[in-house]
Design a protein around this motif. Structure first.
Motif, PDB file in Angstrom:
ATOM      1  N   SER A 204      91.253 -31.898  23.838  1.00  0.00           N
ATOM      2  CA  SER A 204      91.191 -32.429  22.523  1.00  0.00           C
ATOM      3  C   SER A 204      91.281 -34.246  22.632  1.00  0.00           C
ATOM      4  O   SER A 204      91.446 -34.615  23.718  1.00  0.00           O
ATOM      5  CB  SER A 204      92.667 -32.009  21.782  1.00  0.00           C
ATOM      6  OG  SER A 204      93.515 -32.179  22.764  1.00  0.00           O
ATOM      7  N   PRO A 205      91.238 -34.840  21.554  1.00  0.00           N
ATOM      8  CA  PRO A 205      91.246 -36.165  21.821  1.00  0.00           C
ATOM      9  C   PRO A 205      92.427 -36.973  22.314  1.00  0.00           C
ATOM     10  O   PRO A 205      93.420 -36.449  22.179  1.00  0.00           O
ATOM     11  CB  PRO A 205      91.013 -36.801  20.126  1.00  0.00           C
ATOM     12  CG  PRO A 205      90.585 -35.681  19.417  1.00  0.00           C
ATOM     13  CD  PRO A 205      90.939 -34.450  20.069  1.00  0.00           C
ATOM     14  N   GLY A 206      92.188 -37.831  23.094  1.00  0.00           N
ATOM     15  CA  GLY A 206      93.246 -38.358  23.869  1.00  0.00           C
ATOM     16  C   GLY A 206      93.513 -38.021  25.328  1.00  0.00           C
ATOM     17  O   GLY A 206      94.436 -38.272  26.064  1.00  0.00           O
ATOM     18  N   ALA A 207      92.761 -36.764  25.606  1.00  0.00           N
ATOM     19  CA  ALA A 207      92.809 -36.130  26.612  1.00  0.00           C
ATOM     20  C   ALA A 207      92.320 -37.187  27.922  1.00  0.00           C
ATOM     21  O   ALA A 207      91.587 -37.924  27.897  1.00  0.00           O
ATOM     22  CB  ALA A 207      92.034 -34.805  26.910  1.00  0.00           C
ATOM     23  N   ARG A 208      93.188 -37.017  28.990  1.00  0.00           N
ATOM     24  CA  ARG A 208      92.874 -37.784  30.248  1.00  0.00           C
ATOM     25  C   ARG A 208      92.096 -37.528  31.040  1.00  0.00           C
ATOM     26  O   ARG A 208      92.247 -36.214  31.522  1.00  0.00           O
ATOM     27  CB  ARG A 208      94.191 -38.113  30.864  1.00  0.00           C
ATOM     28  CG  ARG A 208      95.297 -38.702  29.714  1.00  0.00           C
ATOM     29  CD  ARG A 208      96.707 -38.372  30.350  1.00  0.00           C
ATOM     30  NE  ARG A 208      97.160 -39.267  31.577  1.00  0.00           N
ATOM     31  CZ  ARG A 208      97.266 -40.437  31.527  1.00  0.00           C
ATOM     32  NH1 ARG A 208      97.543 -41.294  30.274  1.00  0.00           N
ATOM     33  NH2 ARG A 208      97.527 -41.209  32.748  1.00  0.00           N
TER      34      ARG A 208
ATOM     35  N   GLU B 233      93.813 -33.898  32.130  1.00  0.00           N
ATOM     36  CA  GLU B 233      93.124 -32.529  31.528  1.00  0.00           C
ATOM     37  C   GLU B 233      91.993 -32.258  32.165  1.00  0.00           C
ATOM     38  O   GLU B 233      91.695 -31.099  32.495  1.00  0.00           O
ATOM     39  CB  GLU B 233      92.879 -32.795  30.149  1.00  0.00           C
ATOM     40  CG  GLU B 233      93.866 -32.480  29.270  1.00  0.00           C
ATOM     41  CD  GLU B 233      95.045 -33.424  28.891  1.00  0.00           C
ATOM     42  OE1 GLU B 233      95.358 -33.897  27.760  1.00  0.00           O
ATOM     43  OE2 GLU B 233      95.314 -34.293  29.926  1.00  0.00           O
ATOM     44  N   ALA B 234      91.074 -33.242  32.754  1.00  0.00           N
ATOM     45  CA  ALA B 234      89.735 -32.857  33.407  1.00  0.00           C
ATOM     46  C   ALA B 234      89.345 -33.670  34.426  1.00  0.00           C
ATOM     47  O   ALA B 234      89.770 -34.632  34.331  1.00  0.00           O
ATOM     48  CB  ALA B 234      88.760 -32.843  32.209  1.00  0.00           C
ATOM     49  N   ILE B 235      88.620 -33.383  34.990  1.00  0.00           N
ATOM     50  CA  ILE B 235      87.879 -34.079  36.058  1.00  0.00           C
ATOM     51  C   ILE B 235      86.375 -33.920  35.825  1.00  0.00           C
ATOM     52  O   ILE B 235      85.796 -33.007  35.917  1.00  0.00           O
ATOM     53  CB  ILE B 235      87.945 -33.983  37.579  1.00  0.00           C
ATOM     54  CG1 ILE B 235      89.636 -34.022  37.841  1.00  0.00           C
ATOM     55  CG2 ILE B 235      87.319 -34.675  38.480  1.00  0.00           C
ATOM     56  CD1 ILE B 235      90.078 -33.565  39.146  1.00  0.00           C
ATOM     57  N   ALA B 236      85.637 -35.132  35.417  1.00  0.00           N
ATOM     58  CA  ALA B 236      84.253 -34.835  35.273  1.00  0.00           C
ATOM     59  C   ALA B 236      83.576 -35.347  36.661  1.00  0.00           C
ATOM     60  O   ALA B 236      83.541 -36.561  37.007  1.00  0.00           O
ATOM     61  CB  ALA B 236      83.714 -35.781  34.092  1.00  0.00           C
ATOM     62  N   ALA B 237      82.848 -34.627  37.259  1.00  0.00           N
ATOM     63  CA  ALA B 237      82.086 -34.753  38.635  1.00  0.00           C
ATOM     64  C   ALA B 237      80.491 -34.404  38.457  1.00  0.00           C
ATOM     65  O   ALA B 237      80.262 -33.641  37.888  1.00  0.00           O
ATOM     66  CB  ALA B 237      82.954 -33.955  39.649  1.00  0.00           C
TER      67      ALA B 237
END
Lengths: 432, 499
Positions: free
Chosen positions: A40-44, A99-103
């Motif tokens: 959701s918006p604001g996620a890190r 919240e997520a790692i974009a790799a």
């Protein structure tokens, strides 16, 4: 013949069927989409990438897109697993969650990211998102297909003139040398008379047109010797092959000419329309014109008639000499065009260009179904023939066949293609 | 040469059937050929003669039926097998290597050797003996392409004798020979017959069949419709059997009212071939130009058409001098030339009927360099109907048509141009009786419409039957003019041709 080409394409598609992972911006777009869908918006979010070229594009694009969609990119880690570990440790030390790692695909394979849940339990189980891979043939990638077209453009353009000459019952061995002569003339003019690397567009255009025109004159000379003095085409053009090559070496003093502006590559490497390379567009336009000429115009009919039976054509009022003169002139002109395109592709002119090209050009014409005895053949067949040769070469490059073996295979395939065509034709006749 | 079973004919075919996709070429043909006999085989183009020859000669195999040689059944799978059994075929197009001499051609493929080298001395003496036996003289050291057609034919016959052929098949052997050469050939054939060879003789020229043949077999639509000794059949009966209906007059009648002079040749000269030829061709006239082969007739015609440059002389059309640099110029002036050799000079054999038809006419139906295909197809359709050209598809290769239909396509080419002056060089050579008749009718229609025709022909009945006026050439000169062809005789022409 088109069938052989399609079969070859199918074959090389099958053998180059591999895992395709998007990289760079394409990968970033895909990963961002996945992250947005699951948060959701604001996620890190943490962005991780390796150090190969292109990974930086990934980071930049991912950061920008994530920020634009209201996610917070808390850190980026570019380089080795160590950088990723440090970034994670810092986030953990700050007592923050992720919240997520974009790799990228490379980074996604690192142990540190796979074990993130067990090593950094306090981060709150971030999802590691990597670009999805799909399976697709290397051969059928659009860059590769455009590459094939661009690679064959010179041979295909020169083959237009050769097709006309062969249909009219002749042969032109001088085209390979004329490619070199034209490239040297164009590059030499730009260096010596148009200001070298600072040459203007006008200067370059003049140099190229002049080179092409001169090759046309050589072609017309070939035609003149053949029609006025009845010297066999094989001999005349063999002699001009030597003369042309020698002249190219003399003019260039045996060296390559590099003193041309950056913008000189626009013809050979640029893509100004629909993303198609300019050289390919030029080739297609020339084929379109040649096809109309051969199939719809009086001159085309005359070329076929002269090749089919010169005496019958003459007694039917065909201006045989003029027709032959036209064919050889066009062949010279188009060899000149080929030379200019090649010089532009390679950003230089050298007397070594076009070496043996006459044979590849003749091969393209013959594989395309044109009879060497004249009177029969199709322009679009030649285009198919040129592409057949290009596809074989490209396919073997993709499958890492070494270059000596490539020659052997190419020779055998040319023979096979023509044989297949003969067989098909004789069967076709029998069923008639 | 004793027969294996006494009393059996040299060659006997029984119930030979041969089909091609879509065509039944032979539908059960019987044929007998005795030793020492000349059998003429007649038939229109497409009647099955060629197929029959190919089967006897081993080039094709029959679907059913038997072939007996000396009463023994044989099946030739290749021309080599037939040759080994003693069957020699002499085709219209000779099988000689043009660059080799007569001797080299004779022994080609069976050269006598001594110590691994060709025994040239033996070759030469055998060749000399052979030609002496035939009673002919041939320069043995010249390459064959420099021999005359008649001499090349003699080399072919000698080749057949060399491997002791017992059956000799000759396909249109006189098509390209002059009257004098034909006489010589007939003498040789007579000699071969006395020596016990069986000769199968194929020709469209009915006169010579009466001279040379003992018996005639006539084919029509793949069947033998008649088999008679020569004494028991008339010329008209033969034609009726060939075409399958009684024929109207062989040379159709027309009004003969030539008008003013159209084309005028004044003292034309070219090397030794044409040495001062002058004549006038009038409106609505058929002017025959005849003489022996080599008399300079075709050479004269080529000058009139601009196909060869002339050394001297003037050509005038309607009184206006013409400067003809090429056939293109002549065509523009309204002159058309139906060449003697349609395969080498008249047609592009590998191209379609439509493309051949369009070739001299493209300027008429093209605009700004683009060919008007619709107009071309329409014009062709009109001429196909008018000339009754039998074809499956206008895109078919013209080389696939029969000789008569090919000739009609050449005619259509020139008719579509609406030429004012037409030069017809041997217009009916190698085509069958029915097609000949149609071409004669067409020529009559052309002169009736005011066109002028210069007809070169070696067939004297044709010259006498069709021409208004006759010019006879010899040695590059006109040796005589017969002003009224209706009252001329063959003897009269022959005397002028051999001055």
């Amino acid at each position: 013949m088109i069938l052989v080409l399609l079969l070859l394409c199918a074959f090389f598609s099958a053998v180059t069927w591999t895992e395709q992972a998007p990289t760079g911006e394409a990968a970033a777009k895909q990963v961002v989409e996945a992250v947005l869908a699951s948060s959701s918006p604001g996620a890190r979010v943490l962005v991780v990438a390796g150090e190969q070229p292109g990974e930086a594009d990934f980071v930049a694009r991912a950061e920008r897109d994530l920020a634009a969609a209201g996610r917070r990119v808390v850190a980026t880690a570019v380089g080795e697993p160590r950088q990723a570990r440090e970034a994670l440790q810092k986030i953990q030390a700050d007592g923050q969650t992720l919240e997520a790692i974009a790799a990228t695909r490379v980074a996604g394979g690192w142990r540190i990211l796979q074990d993130v849940a067990s090593e950094f339990p306090s981060l709150g189980h971030p999802r590691v998102v990597v670009p999805r891979s799909h399976r697709w043939p290397n051969f059928l990638k659009s860059e590769n297909l455009l590459n094939i077209a661009n690679q064959i453009a010179v041979i295909a353009i020169v083959a237009i003139g050769m097709t006309m000459v062969i249909i009219a019952g002749g042969i032109d061995l001088s085209v390979g040398s004329l490619i070199a002569l034209s490239a040297v003339l164009a590059a030499g003019f730009i260096r010596d008379h148009a200001g070298g690397v600072n040459a203007s567009a006008l200067g370059m255009t003049l140099g190229c047109l002049g080179a092409i025109a001169l090759c046309g004159v050589v072609g017309a000379f070939n035609g003149l010797m053949i029609t006025r003095f009845a010297v066999p085409p094989f001999i005349v053009t063999l002699a001009m092959m030597l003369v042309g090559s020698g002249l190219a070496y003399l003019l260039a003093r045996g060296q390559s000419i590099y003193q041309v502006p950056e913008s000189f590559v626009r013809l050979g490497r640029g893509a100004d329309l629909f993303g198609l390379p300019n050289a390919v567009l030029l080739m297609l336009a020339l084929y379109g014109a040649a096809q109309v000429l051969m199939s719809r115009m009086t001159l085309g009919r005359h070329l076929y008639a002269v090749g089919g039976n010169a005496e019958a054509a003459r007694l039917s009022g065909v201006p045989v000499r003029r027709v032959l003169l036209f064919a050889y002139s066009v062949s010279g002109l188009l060899a000149g065009v080929g030379g200019v395109v090649m010089a532009s592709q390679l950003k230089s002119g050298s007397p070594t260009y076009g070496n043996m090209y006459e044979l590849y050009v003749i091969a393209a014409v013959v594989v395309g179904g044109t009879s060497l005895s004249g009177g029969e053949g199709r322009m679009l067949g030649t285009l198919t023939g040129a592409f057949t040769i290009a596809v074989i070469q490209n396919g073997m490059n993709l499958t890492n066949v070494e270059s000596y073996t490539q020659k052997v295979v190419l020779g055998l395939v040319i023979l096979g293609a023509v044989l297949l065509d003969k067989l098909r034709q004789s069967r076709g006749l029998r069923t008639l | 040469m004793s027969p294996a079973s006494p009393g059996a004919p040299l060659l006997a075919l029984d119930g030979i059937v041969k089909s091609f996709p879509g065509v039944r070429a032979l539908r059960g043909v019987d044929l007998r050929l005795e030793a020492g006999e000349v059998l003429a085989v007649l038939g229109e183009n497409g009647a099955g003669k060629s197929t029959l020859i190919k089967i006897i000669g081993g080039a094709q195999q029959a679907d059913s039926g038997t072939l007996l040689l000396d009463g023994r059944e044989r099946r030739f799978r290749s021309p080599q097998e037939a040759r080994a059994a003693g069957v020699a075929v002499i085709h219209q197009e000779f099988n000689l290597v043009p660059a080799l001499t007569a001797v080299e051609n004779l022994f080609l493929g069976q050269e006598p050797t001594r110590g691994g080298l060709v025994d040239r001395r033996r070759e030469r003496s055998e060749a000399e003996a052979l030609f002496r036996r035939m009673g002919v003289e041939i320069d043995l050291d010249l390459p064959c392409r420099r021999l005359s057609t008649a001499q090349q034919q003699l080399v072919e016959i000698a080749k057949a004798l060399l491997f002791e052929a017992r059956i000799l098949i000759m396909d249109e052997p006189t098509a390209a020979l002059s009257a004098h050469e034909v006489e010589k050939l007939f003498a040789i054939i007579g000699d071969l017959r006395r020596r016990g060879l069986g000769i199968l003789y194929i020709s469209h020229r009915l006169e010579e069949i009466f001279t040379i043949a003992d018996r005639v077999s006539i084919l029509r639509d793949g069947m033998r419709v008649a088999d008679r000794p020569m004494g028991g059949i008339t010329r008209d009966e033969m034609i009726e059997h060939m075409v399958g209906r009684p024929l109207d007059q062989e040379f159709p009648a027309r009004d003969r009212t030539p008008g003013e002079t159209r084309l005028e040749a004044v003292d034309l000269r070219r090397g030794d071939a044409v040495r001062g030829v002058s004549f006038r061709l009038r409106r609505g006239e058929i002017l025959a130009l005849t003489g022996l082969v080599g008399a300079g007739r075709t050479e004269t015609a080529r000058l009139l058409f601009g196909a060869d440059p002339r050394d001297a002389g003037d050509i005038r059309l309607d009184g206006r001098p013409l400067d003809l640099q090429s056939p293109r110029d002549a065509i523009r002036e309204g002159i058309g030339f139906l060449t003697e050799d349609r395969k080498l000079q008249g047609l592009v054999l590998r191209h379609s009927i439509r493309e051949n038809f369009g070739l001299p006419n493209l300027d008429r139906w093209s605009r700004r360099g683009f060919v008007g295909l619709r107009r071309e197809r329409a014009e062709l359709a009109r001429h196909v109907d008018a000339l009754r050209i039998r074809l499956a598809d206008i895109e078919e290769r013209v080389g696939n048509l029969s000789g008569g239909n090919q000739q009609k396509v050449v005619l259509a080419k020139w008719l579509a141009r609406d030429c004012e002056v037409l030069i017809f060089d041997e217009p009916t050579r190698g085509i069958d009786v029915g097609a000949k008749h149609e071409i004669y009718l067409l020529m009559n229609a052309l002169v009736a419409a005011g066109k002028s025709i210069l007809m070169i022909s070696s067939e004297l009945p044709e010259v006498l039957g069709m021409a208004d006026r006759i010019l006879v050439m010899h040695g590059g000169r006109i040796t005589g003019e017969i002003p009224d062809a209706r009252h001329a005789t063959q003897e009269q022409i022959l005397r002028l041709a051999h001055p």
